[in-house]
Design an enzyme around this catalytic site. Structure first.
Site, short mmCIF file in Angstrom:
data_model
loop_
_atom_site.label_atom_id
_atom_site.label_comp_id
_atom_site.label_asym_id
_atom_site.label_seq_id
_atom_site.Cartn_x
_atom_site.Cartn_y
_atom_site.Cartn_z
N GLY A 123 0.80 -1.23 0.00
CA GLY A 123 0.00 0.00 0.00
C GLY A 123 0.83 1.27 0.00
O GLY A 123 0.37 2.32 0.42
N ALA A 124 2.06 1.18 -0.49
CA ALA A 124 2.98 2.32 -0.40
C ALA A 124 3.15 3.06 -1.72
O ALA A 124 3.89 4.02 -1.80
CB ALA A 124 4.34 1.83 0.09
N LEU B 41 4.06 1.33 -4.56
CA LEU B 41 5.07 0.60 -5.34
C LEU B 41 4.43 -0.60 -6.06
O LEU B 41 5.13 -1.51 -6.52
CB LEU B 41 6.20 0.11 -4.42
CG LEU B 41 7.03 1.21 -3.76
CD1 LEU B 41 7.91 0.63 -2.67
CD2 LEU B 41 7.88 1.94 -4.79
N SER B 42 3.11 -0.60 -6.13
CA SER B 42 2.37 -1.61 -6.90
C SER B 42 2.47 -3.02 -6.35
O SER B 42 2.62 -3.97 -7.11
CB SER B 42 2.83 -1.62 -8.36
OG SER B 42 2.34 -0.53 -8.99
N ASP C 9 0.54 -0.20 -13.81
CA ASP C 9 1.20 -1.07 -12.83
C ASP C 9 1.26 -2.51 -13.31
O ASP C 9 2.27 -3.20 -13.14
CB ASP C 9 0.46 -1.00 -11.48
CG ASP C 9 0.38 0.42 -10.95
OD1 ASP C 9 1.07 1.28 -11.49
OD2 ASP C 9 -0.38 0.64 -9.99
C1 GLA Z 1 -2.11 3.65 -9.17
C2 GLA Z 1 -2.85 2.98 -10.33
C3 GLA Z 1 -2.18 3.31 -11.67
C4 GLA Z 1 -1.94 4.80 -11.84
C5 GLA Z 1 -1.28 5.39 -10.59
C6 GLA Z 1 -1.18 6.89 -10.66
O1 GLA Z 1 -0.85 3.10 -9.01
O2 GLA Z 1 -2.88 1.58 -10.17
O3 GLA Z 1 -2.96 2.80 -12.73
O4 GLA Z 1 -3.12 5.47 -12.17
O5 GLA Z 1 -2.00 5.04 -9.41
O6 GLA Z 1 -0.34 7.27 -11.69
#
Ligand code: GLA
Length: 382
Positions: A123-124, A126-127, A173
């Protein structure tokens, strides 16, 4: 391949299921150099896959059951693929969502049992969730003997997040986790989904500054931004904000609220910054890269309004340090991480100085670390 980590997960697999796992899948998290909140208006983004990932050790099963143990959550989940139900379960909803989206797209799935472990801060920004989805997708592919190209897999994972989890995310992401390449950023055109690998200048180093703040409202605010973008796009009479120009926006000014003007302005300017940033990377101009990163932060803070006090503070502290070319909040925002661009060998002093200064203000030390680029997801037999 990180043998030590694999051995640790293998030992847990043995405790949980007995025997040896047959295969492994791994999918990286990401940083995004520039191009924030542009993907869901078909704009440009420039993410890099990083050396933090989600790893799954697994064995196919002869039936349609999926049994998973998560080391990070110390939690078990099991389901039958023919009886998938939506549950509000922290991490397993991503498993369910990907299984559902793969089936919806016509892929015949088989069961598997496995252990999941990740080292991406959760949740930081970093996907971590996209990496989990792509790792799950890769696991299903190998267990079910199905081959899916990175873009299709990313679209399937995105569909899972939108329709199953309920966040209207863009494609950035999932795509970078599936298609990243070491030593390169990926210039992704979110309209055509064409992408190009852009070499990262050797002198550049990236440090993640995790403020350790997490905002529950991230998902609802994210969906609100998405709706605002749809509204302003409709007023402009366009299919997507990608097609808008600053002059078009100015001509329609009277029909657009101040808030929606600011949102649109961010997207238009941010798309232009991505293109300038790529040129700066090609000419190895770290000073220009840094100033575009700083402009991006100001725009996310003032026009898109997705930053936070903690993020603004850490970005300012970063920029006060010698050797820092620029810093900005990263990802959806409202908390989580900032990204700083430095010259190589400046990192240790920088991390120390920012950590001390942040602790003085906030009473807590940030989680600051260097990130290296990495390849996108893969799965193979052990
Ligand atoms: C999250 C979403 C992405 C993108 C970013 C903001 O990470 O998953 O699709 O929209 O926010 O750039």
């Amino acid at each position: 391949m990180n043998e030590r980590r694999i051995d640790q997960i293998r030992a847990v697999y043995y405790q949980q299921f007995g025997g040896e796992p047959a295969s492994f899948a791994v999918a990286p998290g990401r940083i995004n150099l520039i191009g924030e909140h542009t993907d869901y208006s078909e704009g440009f983004v420039l993410p890099v896959a990083i050396d933090r990932d989600v790893m799954i050790l697994f064995s196919p099963r002869p039936d349609d059951r999926v049994l998973i143990y998560s080391i990070d959550f110390d939690d078990r989940y099991q389901t039958q693929l023919t009886k998938l139900e939506r549950q509000d379960h922290t991490w397993a909803k991503y498993v369910q969502g990907v299984a559902w989206a793969l089936s919806e797209n016509g892929y015949p799935l088989k069961g598997w049992q496995g252990v999941i472990s990740g080292n991406i801060p959760i949740g930081a920004g970093l996907s971590s969730s996209a990496a989990l989805q792509i790792a799950i997708g890769k696991t299903f592919c190998l267990a079910s003997n199905v081959s899916i190209d990175p873009t299709t897999l990313a679209l399937i994972a995105q569909k899972a997040e939108i329709a199953w989890v309920g966040v209207n995310v863009g494609i950035m992401d999932q795509l970078i986790s599936a298609a990243g390449k070491a030593d390169c950023a990926v210039l992704l055109d979110c309209k055509t989904l064409d992408y190009e690998y852009i070499p990262i200048p050797e002198a550049a180093s990236f440090v993640v500054l995790d403020t350790l703040t997490r905002r529950e409202l991230t998902n609802s605010e994210y969906n609100t931004r998405h709706e605002e973008i749809q509204k302003v796009t409709a007023i402009l009479g366009l299919h997507s904000l990608r097609e808008a120009s600053a002059s078009h926006l100015a001509r329609c000014q009277e029909r657009i609220s101040t808030k929606l003007m600011k949102r649109a302005k961010h997207v238009i300017n941010e798309n232009n910054r991505v293109i300038q940033f790529v040129d700066a990377m090609h000419s190895k101009d770290l000073i220009l890269m840094g100033s575009l990163i700083n402009e991006s932060h100001a725009s996310l803070r003032d026009d898109y309004e997705v930053s936070s006090d903690a993020l603004n503070l850490i970005v300012d502290l970063a920029n006060n340090q010698p050797g820092c070319f620029g810093a900005r909040m990263m990802g959806a925002g409202f908390g989580g991480c900032a990204l700083a661009l430095l010259g190589k060998s400046e990192e240790a002093d920088f991390i120390h100085a920012v950590s001390v200064a942040y602790r003085e203000e906030m009473g807590v030390e940030p989680n600051a670390f260097i990130v290296k680029s990495a390849h996108g997801a893969r799965a193979q037999t052990l």
